[in-house]
Write an enzyme that holds these catalytic residues in place. Structure first.
Site, PDB file in Angstrom:
ATOM      1  N   SER A  23      11.281  -2.243  15.708  1.00 13.04           N
ATOM      2  CA  SER A  23      12.288  -2.313  14.638  1.00 13.04           C
ATOM      3  C   SER A  23      11.704  -2.793  13.313  1.00 13.04           C
ATOM      4  O   SER A  23      12.401  -3.401  12.504  1.00 13.04           O
ATOM      5  CB  SER A  23      13.432  -3.238  15.054  1.00 13.04           C
TER       6      SER A  23
ATOM      7  N   ARG B 213      -9.136  -1.837   6.957  1.00 14.08           N
ATOM      8  CA  ARG B 213      -7.947  -1.519   6.166  1.00 14.08           C
ATOM      9  C   ARG B 213      -8.031  -2.128   4.771  1.00 14.08           C
ATOM     10  O   ARG B 213      -8.314  -3.312   4.618  1.00 14.08           O
ATOM     11  CB  ARG B 213      -6.695  -2.043   6.870  1.00 14.08           C
TER      12      ARG B 213
ATOM     13  N   HIS C 168      -5.924 -10.402  11.942  1.00 10.75           N
ATOM     14  CA  HIS C 168      -4.819 -10.067  11.049  1.00 10.75           C
ATOM     15  C   HIS C 168      -4.252  -8.673  11.258  1.00 10.75           C
ATOM     16  O   HIS C 168      -3.052  -8.465  11.093  1.00 10.75           O
ATOM     17  CB  HIS C 168      -5.297 -10.208   9.597  1.00 10.75           C
TER      18      HIS C 168
ATOM     19  N   ALA D 154       4.660  -9.798   6.337  1.00  8.77           N
ATOM     20  CA  ALA D 154       3.754  -9.264   5.311  1.00  8.77           C
ATOM     21  C   ALA D 154       4.058  -9.890   3.955  1.00  8.77           C
ATOM     22  O   ALA D 154       5.112  -9.649   3.373  1.00  8.77           O
ATOM     23  CB  ALA D 154       3.892  -7.745   5.238  1.00  8.77           C
TER      24      ALA D 154
ATOM     25  N   GLY E  13       2.230  -6.973  -0.255  1.00  2.21           N
ATOM     26  CA  GLY E  13       3.007  -5.954  -0.926  1.00  2.21           C
ATOM     27  C   GLY E  13       2.667  -4.564  -0.447  1.00  2.21           C
ATOM     28  O   GLY E  13       2.163  -4.370   0.655  1.00  2.21           O
TER      29      GLY E  13
ATOM     30  N   ARG F  76     -11.929  -7.413   2.708  1.00  8.11           N
ATOM     31  CA  ARG F  76     -11.651  -8.511   3.640  1.00  8.11           C
ATOM     32  C   ARG F  76     -12.775  -8.785   4.636  1.00  8.11           C
ATOM     33  O   ARG F  76     -13.032  -9.930   4.969  1.00  8.11           O
ATOM     34  CB  ARG F  76     -10.363  -8.208   4.416  1.00  8.11           C
TER      35      ARG F  76
ATOM     36  N   HIS G   7      -8.163 -11.633   8.644  1.00 10.63           N
ATOM     37  CA  HIS G   7      -7.783 -12.034   7.287  1.00 10.63           C
ATOM     38  C   HIS G   7      -8.607 -13.268   6.935  1.00 10.63           C
ATOM     39  O   HIS G   7      -8.708 -14.204   7.720  1.00 10.63           O
ATOM     40  CB  HIS G   7      -6.288 -12.358   7.206  1.00 10.63           C
TER      41      HIS G   7
ATOM     42  N   GLU H 190      -5.291  -6.915  -5.375  1.00  8.03           N
ATOM     43  CA  GLU H 190      -5.852  -7.549  -4.188  1.00  8.03           C
ATOM     44  C   GLU H 190      -7.274  -7.060  -3.960  1.00  8.03           C
ATOM     45  O   GLU H 190      -7.723  -6.105  -4.607  1.00  8.03           O
ATOM     46  CB  GLU H 190      -4.971  -7.258  -2.962  1.00  8.03           C
TER      47      GLU H 190
ATOM     48  N   ALA I 201       7.953   0.841  10.139  1.00  8.91           N
ATOM     49  CA  ALA I 201       7.700   2.201  10.617  1.00  8.91           C
ATOM     50  C   ALA I 201       8.881   2.724  11.431  1.00  8.91           C
ATOM     51  O   ALA I 201       9.369   3.842  11.204  1.00  8.91           O
ATOM     52  CB  ALA I 201       6.420   2.235  11.453  1.00  8.91           C
TER      53      ALA I 201
ATOM     54  N   LEU J 126       1.815  -1.455   5.023  1.00  3.90           N
ATOM     55  CA  LEU J 126       3.242  -1.157   4.880  1.00  3.90           C
ATOM     56  C   LEU J 126       3.419   0.275   4.391  1.00  3.90           C
ATOM     57  O   LEU J 126       4.313   0.999   4.838  1.00  3.90           O
ATOM     58  CB  LEU J 126       3.907  -2.132   3.903  1.00  3.90           C
TER      59      LEU J 126
END
Length: 529
Positions: free
Chosen positions: A15, A382, A347, A48, A51, A286, A239, A115, A18, A388
């Site tokens: 839920s 990533r 992360h 999250a 953003g 990262r 992270h 970022e 996605a 997101l």
């Protein structure tokens, strides 16, 4: 809304961003059931902070965003998929704004932050709690839709496939899922013409993780057991900056703190150490920042390093990071005047169930979207705030494909119910807790930020022993939520270690002392059941 499992057209497991994106797109034509493992807002989406990445700044281009993503992913990304997602980003932001997500603005334009790994400001956000705002808007819209049924506290056990048909078939179709109802302590069968996995990642295979407790790799493990290929599981993103606090675990300090000027300081030397590791310093991707922090901690025998943004204007810090500021203040840390103690933590799961551009897996009737999947977007690492975005783009893509193929999707046949006639209630719950703790600890020590073949072999040996033990336990006792998670956690750990042993090079998030160089060719690690 009352729910009859047999009446569902489409079943969605998860839920978060996605799953609910897919549900809202499908509900215009179909009856959709969404199963949540716990509460509807307990998944990774709500956690999250950063953003959503999108090309909106004058002078920025889709090509820039694509290149940044490819560089972060160490060339392992599928460029066509990266282009597809990046180009869909502005429209995804528009739809979220229309749903009522209160994005920060700068005058009439959206406020954009930056970022690590991004060459431009392109992070659309809601303060430092974007995921929470998005989750609330999606749940609100889903609850208001008469064709969507939301069922919390349903723990998926296994996919219902052709081999569960009353008249056995080896066709490999997925017809739904068996799920443990926490309220009744019983397993129920949910069937549908199409099933979408949106279950998130496998972060809780590690001792330190920013992922919510439910991130136990359920969808990845279920898809693997059902016959799907799984890819690139060695690429577990750490992270760089998780709050170091013995009382409050798993609190993330967003990448945007570094993007807005925060510096990483060695508390022993007082020096800003990132420039020694990478010319991009705090804005390096990262994996580089996490390895640099890990190296400083090991070299100087530290428990943590400092992330310091106290040199910036206090009003600026409070205005940009209100939730983090308030949380830290409650722990006795004023980030406008003091450094924040941080350590790396697992992360994000960059690998997962292999899917195509429409979210389709190897099995007819089964789709996967979001962190559970491996679409080719992230490659070996990533890029910040692309996650997101992936949820929205692939949630919509899967929904469109199901709608387009609807007439070719057969209705589910009669499926056997869950059989627990040959098992009893467990009298040894301590076994589950012991094994859970053991897995997370050896994964952290042996399959962490820096790896070696010897460490990976040690992990593989322990997984082999535990697999036998857990299989025996699972075969004798009724399932519980904890047992289901333990089984999936162990399966996910096995897939991570197998993948890591296959990759005889260092690339992106996979760094091994035995193969420190990066190979000439970027090749996905694909495991076939």
């Amino acid at each position: 809304m009352s729910h009859d499992p047999a009446q569902s057209d489409i079943l969605i497991i998860g839920s978060g961003a996605a799953g609910l994106t897919a549900a809202l797109h499908l509900a215009e034509r179909f009856r959709v059931t969404v199963l949540a493992k716990g509460a509807l807002n307990e998944g990774s989406t709500a956690w999250a902070q950063g953003g959503i990445a999108a090309v909106l700044e004058p002078g920025d281009t889709f090509e820039n965003h694509v290149e940044d993503t490819m560089v972060a992913g160490a060339g392992l990304n599928d460029r066509a998929i990266v282009e597809f997602v990046v180009e869909a980003a502005p429209a995804a932001i528009e739809r979220l704004a229309a749903l009522g997500v209160p994005f920060n603005t700068d005058g009439e334009a959206l406020h954009l932050t930056r970022e690590g790994g991004h060459s431009h400001r392109r992070i659309v956000h809601v303060d430092d709690a974007t995921g929470w705002a998005v989750q609330e808007a999606l749940i609100r819209a889903a609850r208001a839709h008469p064709n969507i049924t939301l069922l919390p506290d349903m723990v998926a056990v296994d996919l219902a496939t052709s081999r569960h048909e009353q008249r056995y078939s080896g066709a490999g179709n997925v017809w739904g899922v068996y799920a443990f109802n926490r309220a009744t302590d019983r397993v129920e069968l949910f069937t549908a013409r199409a099933t979408i996995l949106a279950t998130g990642g496998a972060g809780r295979t590690y001792l330190f993780s920013t992922a919510p407790r439910g991130a136990t790799g359920d969808g990845i493990a279920m898809a693997w057991r059902a016959g799907c290929r799984v890819s690139n599981m060695e690429f577990m993103q750490f992270h760089p900056t998780c709050l170091y606090n013995l009382e409050v675990k798993n609190f993330l300090i967003t990448e945007a703190v570094r993007g807005e000027g925060g510096k990483l300081i060695n508390p022993t030397t007082g020096k800003n150490f990132m420039p020694y590791y990478d010319p991009r310093a705090e804005l390096a991707p990262r994996d580089i920042v996490a390895r640099a922090i890990d190296a400083e901690i090991k070299r100087f025998g530290l428990d943590y390093v400092h992330l310091d943004i106290s040199h910036m204007d206090p009003a600026f810090v409070r205005g940009h990071f209100p939730n983090i500021h308030d949380k830290l203040l409650g722990l006795g840390i004023d980030m406008t005047r003091q450094p924040i103690p941080v350590v790396p933590a697992q992360h994000y799961t960059c690998g997962g169930v292999v899917i195509d551009r429409d979210g389709r897996t190897d099995l007819p009737g089964l789709y996967a979207v979001g962190e559970v999947s491996q679409s080719g977007l992230h490659g070996a690492n990533r890029l910040a705030s692309n996650s997101l975005l992936e949820c929205f783009v692939f949630g919509e893509a899967a929904a469109k494909d199901i709608a387009a193929r609807w007439d070719d999707l057969p209705p589910p046949p009669a499926i056997r119910g869950w059989d627990e006639s040959r098992v009893t209630d467990s009298d040894e719950e301590v076994v589950i807790k012991q094994n859970w703790t053991e897995i997370r600890r050896f994964m952290w020590n042996y399959v962490g930020i820096v790896r070696s073949t010897k460490r990976l072999e040690r992990a593989r040996h322990r997984i082999a022993m535990l697999t036998e033990e857990v299989a025996d336990y699972y075969g004798h006792f009724r399932v519980t939520a904890d047992l289901i998670e333990l089984r999936n956690l162990l399966q996910s750990a096995d897939l991570i270690v197998r993948s890591a042993l296959r990759r005889q090079e260092s690339r992106g998030l996979h760094y091994t002392l035995d193969y420190p160089e990066t190979g000439r060719q970027a090749i996905d690690t694909i495991l076939v059941p």
